[in-house]
Scaffold this motif. Structure first.
Motif, PDB file in Angstrom:
ATOM      1  N   UNK A 193       1.614   8.183  -4.147  1.00 16.14           N
ATOM      2  CA  UNK A 193       0.432   7.747  -3.812  1.00 16.14           C
ATOM      3  C   UNK A 193      -0.690   8.400  -3.317  1.00 16.14           C
ATOM      4  N   UNK A 194      -2.066   8.105  -3.515  1.00 18.88           N
ATOM      5  CA  UNK A 194      -3.132   8.800  -2.879  1.00 18.88           C
ATOM      6  C   UNK A 194      -3.911   7.479  -2.215  1.00 18.88           C
ATOM      7  N   UNK A 195      -3.914   7.510  -1.119  1.00 21.18           N
ATOM      8  CA  UNK A 195      -4.479   6.260  -0.388  1.00 21.18           C
ATOM      9  C   UNK A 195      -3.815   5.022  -1.035  1.00 21.18           C
ATOM     10  N   UNK A 196      -4.781   4.221  -1.607  1.00 27.33           N
ATOM     11  CA  UNK A 196      -3.973   2.879  -2.364  1.00 27.33           C
ATOM     12  C   UNK A 196      -3.755   3.101  -3.827  1.00 27.33           C
ATOM     13  N   UNK A 197      -4.313   4.438  -4.248  1.00 29.90           N
ATOM     14  CA  UNK A 197      -4.024   4.588  -5.673  1.00 29.90           C
ATOM     15  C   UNK A 197      -2.696   5.098  -6.034  1.00 29.90           C
ATOM     16  N   UNK A 198      -2.060   4.819  -6.936  1.00 30.62           N
ATOM     17  CA  UNK A 198      -0.896   5.143  -7.642  1.00 30.62           C
ATOM     18  C   UNK A 198      -1.069   6.229  -8.631  1.00 30.62           C
ATOM     19  N   UNK A 199      -0.219   7.219  -8.538  1.00 28.51           N
ATOM     20  CA  UNK A 199      -0.428   8.531  -9.598  1.00 28.51           C
ATOM     21  C   UNK A 199       0.927   8.652 -10.188  1.00 28.51           C
ATOM     22  N   UNK A 200       0.952   8.892 -11.221  1.00 25.46           N
ATOM     23  CA  UNK A 200       1.922   9.375 -12.276  1.00 25.46           C
ATOM     24  C   UNK A 200       1.521  10.693 -12.927  1.00 25.46           C
ATOM     25  N   UNK A 201       2.658  11.830 -12.876  1.00 23.73           N
ATOM     26  CA  UNK A 201       2.514  12.844 -13.379  1.00 23.73           C
ATOM     27  C   UNK A 201       3.385  13.171 -14.364  1.00 23.73           C
TER      28      UNK A 201
END
Length: 451
Positions: free
Chosen positions: A118-126
């Motif tokens: 998570x970055x704040x309320x953003x979800x991140x996929x790498x």
């Protein structure tokens, strides 16, 4: 607080805790499912954009235009692609970079092959993407507006439903507790009508078997015992008043007579002797009442110990002979009785009172003031018999002989208060023994059998 209210609140509290546990479990499982589902969508979007970039027919400018067009209508996934040297190859919108990838983040992606965070309320996929033998790090980030709206809607519905369910449960609890406790309410209303003057009243016993039926049954049994106790006490006090009034009235008459005029010394001595006889009668009556009070104690408050019945019989024999030299008492103890069979757990004072009453009663109503006391074994149980010869007791009197203040037809020419045999039976009952009386052919027999 009434039991009904307390039960309702307790029932509501327990139900609220269970529903809360269930709601929290549903909420967090839904939240976790949303995260996992969105991470899967991000991964799919990252792979699709990479495929489109490396193998598609669209140019980079067209992909940028497509991204900006989509962001105007929905939360579009922002994708960035980096080569193994951490150089930016493609970015949907580098001016608005959600992830702000750095070398440390890209190193983790290349190392773990797949990364979710998570970055704040953003979800991140790498993820690591391979093309023409080269590896690229692809990141995809977005804000799950639809998912968060669904979760918030679920939370709102859960809170509203929780409040409504609690209110309904509380109302249902009031209704059910009222119905369940209605027998208790009915019992309270009936009990309010019962007082010392209306002990004959009873509770209506419900037909349905259960705890309240047992309570009503036992309460009615208690009322029966209380009614019997009050009736006996009332009868007892009435008889005591009568018995005390007789010697008191006699003493008063004798003393008033002594004050009316001067008498000779012998006449004064006669008056004093008559008054003294009345005092002794009152003293004997008082002693009998004291013994009766002791025998009426709670058995748990009476001191019991191992005693030898033959020794108490001997003490009773000696006491009666000393107080009444004219009595003839024959005491026989079967020699075959073992010492252990003469031992019994009891109170020596009360047992002696019972034996004294039986010996005195038997001698008093014997034609020759003779009492035969015989101790023997019957079916391995100790039996003590008190027998005399004289006017037999009628069948009618035998049925009432152990009642308080009852005087048999053949006893009116003897002094007494009708307490002795009643007291004796109470003492025998306290010692878990049995007493029987039989009379016939100028013979009366009292028998005590110890368990």
């Amino acid at each position: 607080m009434k039991v009904r209210t307390r039960l309702t609140l307790l029932f509501t509290l327990v139900t609220a805790m269970l529903i809360s546990f269930y709601a929290v479990a549903i909420y967090y499982s839904s939240k976790e499912a949303r995260e996992i589902s969105f991470y899967t969508e991000l991964k799919s979007e990252a792979v699709a954009k990479a495929n489109l970039f490396f193998e598609g027919a669209l140019t980079e400018k067209e992909m940028h235009r497509l991204y900006k067009t989509n962001t105007q209508t929905l939360s579009e996934v922002q994708v960035a692609i980096y080569d193994s040297g951490f150089n930016l190859v493609y970015h949907d919108d580098s001016k608005v970079d959600y992830v702000k990838e750095n070398s440390e983040m890209l190193s983790k992606i290349f190392k773990k092959k797949q990364l979710f965070f998570f970055l704040d309320d953003f979800q991140v996929t790498g993820i690591v993407y391979s093309h023409n033998g080269k590896q690229y790090a692809v990141t995809a980030a977005a804000y799950d507006q639809y998912g968060y709206n669904s979760i918030n809607h679920l939370l709102t519905i859960s809170i509203i439903s929780f409040i409504i369910i609690l209110v309904l449960i509380y109302l249902a609890g009031l209704f059910l507790s009222k119905k369940a406790l209605s027998p208790a309410v009915r019992m309270v209303e009936q009990i309010k009508r019962i007082n010392a003057g209306k002990l004959q009243l009873r509770l209506d016993e419900s037909e349905e078997k259960g705890e309240f039926h047992e309570l009503e049954k036992n309460f009615n049994q208690m009322l029966e015992r209380l009614e019997h106790s009050f009736t006996t006490q009332k009868h007892f006090v009435s008889n005591i008043s009568h018995e005390l009034n007789t010697p008191l009235a006699s003493m008063t008459a004798e003393l008033e007579l002594a004050l009316q005029k001067n008498y000779t010394q012998n006449e004064y001595q006669t008056i004093i002797l008559n008054a003294l006889a009345d005092v002794k009668n009152m003293s004997r009556l008082s002693g009998s009442l004291m013994d009766l009070a002791k025998a009426s104690y709670d058995p748990t408050e009476i001191s019991f110990s191992e005693v030898r019945i033959d020794e108490i019989l001997m003490d009773s024999y000696a006491k009666i002979r000393k107080e009444n030299p004219q009595y003839k008492i024959q005491l026989n103890v079967d020699l075959e009785i073992e010492e252990s069979q003469l031992l019994h757990r009891g109170n020596p004072y009360l047992l002696m009172v019972a034996f004294n009453n039986l010996i005195d009663n038997t001698c008093k109503y014997a034609s020759d003031n003779t009492c035969l006391v015989n101790a023997s074994l019957i079916s391995e149980r100790l039996s003590i018999e008190f027998t005399n010869k004289g006017i037999p007791v009628s069948e009618k009197d035998l049925h009432h002989i152990f009642k308080p203040f009852y005087r048999a037809e053949n006893s009116f020419d003897q002094k007494g208060y009708g307490i002795g045999l009643y007291l004796t039976q109470k003492i025998v009952d306290l010692h878990h023994a049995q007493i029987h009386v039989s009379s016939g052919e100028n013979t009366t027999n009292f028998q005590i059998i110890f368990e």
